[in-house]
Design an enzyme around this catalytic site. Sequence first.
Site, mmCIF file in Angstrom:
data_model
loop_
_atom_site.group_PDB
_atom_site.id
_atom_site.type_symbol
_atom_site.label_atom_id
_atom_site.label_comp_id
_atom_site.label_asym_id
_atom_site.label_seq_id
_atom_site.Cartn_x
_atom_site.Cartn_y
_atom_site.Cartn_z
ATOM 1 N N LEU A 47 -54.407 -78.776 -33.036
ATOM 2 C CA LEU A 47 -54.495 -78.874 -34.507
ATOM 3 C C LEU A 47 -53.461 -77.982 -35.190
ATOM 4 C CD1 LEU A 47 -58.386 -78.926 -35.044
ATOM 5 C CD2 LEU A 47 -56.806 -80.862 -34.975
ATOM 6 N N CYS A 48 -52.261 -77.926 -34.615
ATOM 7 C CA CYS A 48 -51.188 -77.111 -35.206
ATOM 8 C C CYS A 48 -49.880 -77.895 -35.202
ATOM 9 C CB CYS A 48 -51.038 -75.787 -34.468
ATOM 10 S SG CYS A 48 -50.902 -75.921 -32.682
ATOM 11 N N GLY A 49 -49.968 -79.175 -35.490
ATOM 12 C CA GLY A 49 -48.762 -79.990 -35.582
ATOM 13 C C GLY A 49 -48.071 -80.118 -34.233
#
Length: 315
Positions: free
Chosen positions: A89-91
């Site tokens: 969930l951090c690109g």
Amino acid sequence: MANLKEIRDRISSVKNTRKITEAMRLVAAAKVRRAQEQVLRTRPFADRLARVLESLQARMGFEVADTPLLQTREPRHITLVAITGDRGLCGGYNANIIKRTEQRFAELKAAGHELSLITIGRKVDVYFRNRKYPIVNSFIGLNQVPNAAEANKIAQVLLAEFIGGGTDRVELIFTKFINLVSTNPVYQTLLPLDPQGIAKPDDEIFRLTSKEGSFSVERSSSANTQPKLQSDIVFEQSPSELLDSLLPLYLQNQILRSLQEASASELASRMTAMNNASDNAKALAKSLTLDYNKARQAAITQEILEVVGGASAMA
């Protein structure tokens, strides 16, 4: 009516998702602030240590010191150290480092070098372990705000590998923090240490600030103001003894700075990803609300037409 209920449920789900992504964005912002404060606390020691080593280099020259950390050997075996996060969930933060590590591994393999991997972070460890890469050590579950104890633990493993002859060169692959929307996967040679340019005048630190309700980053130069060692100082120890004590500290500090850069990059990427997710959820909720209103109006219109039709039939 069944269609209206589905749209209502989806609107509620999207709004709940937006609350979660917004909360995750704020948490990442708070952690970036803590990472910034830690960088500021460790900066004086790093500056002073670099100044001492720079002065020693000017006074006696590293070439006269017989220390293993400065010995350049034929790089038959190379160890790659890759740093990612433990969570997603951090690109594209984790994917970019994994891709860069694969590329570097393939380049060195094609050049005929023997290779091994040391992974820092669950994502990179799981990826390369599933693909049967030669992983000799891994570090999982590190603090998102790195500390000196963790950096020292990693440094001791690297020192043992290099001094023991297990590897001839150690390269570190991590993400350099540029700003909140831009990071850059880079690699640098950790061992053997390069005596040139130890104190870097263009080194920068980041400061997370808020302007007009939005987060922003200010980069500031960390110009060294520490004085050099006096020229009339007489050292009791030999150059090798001095450097054997100071260079491991410098190596540990380099690893700590890399962990801090990687952590800040991960948190900034998570902030950006969660901000984009929140914006998309807001736009989707608006679009669904419009669809819901249209469907409700169509249902009301249909009911009116049925009532009018029934009244006309009765007449």
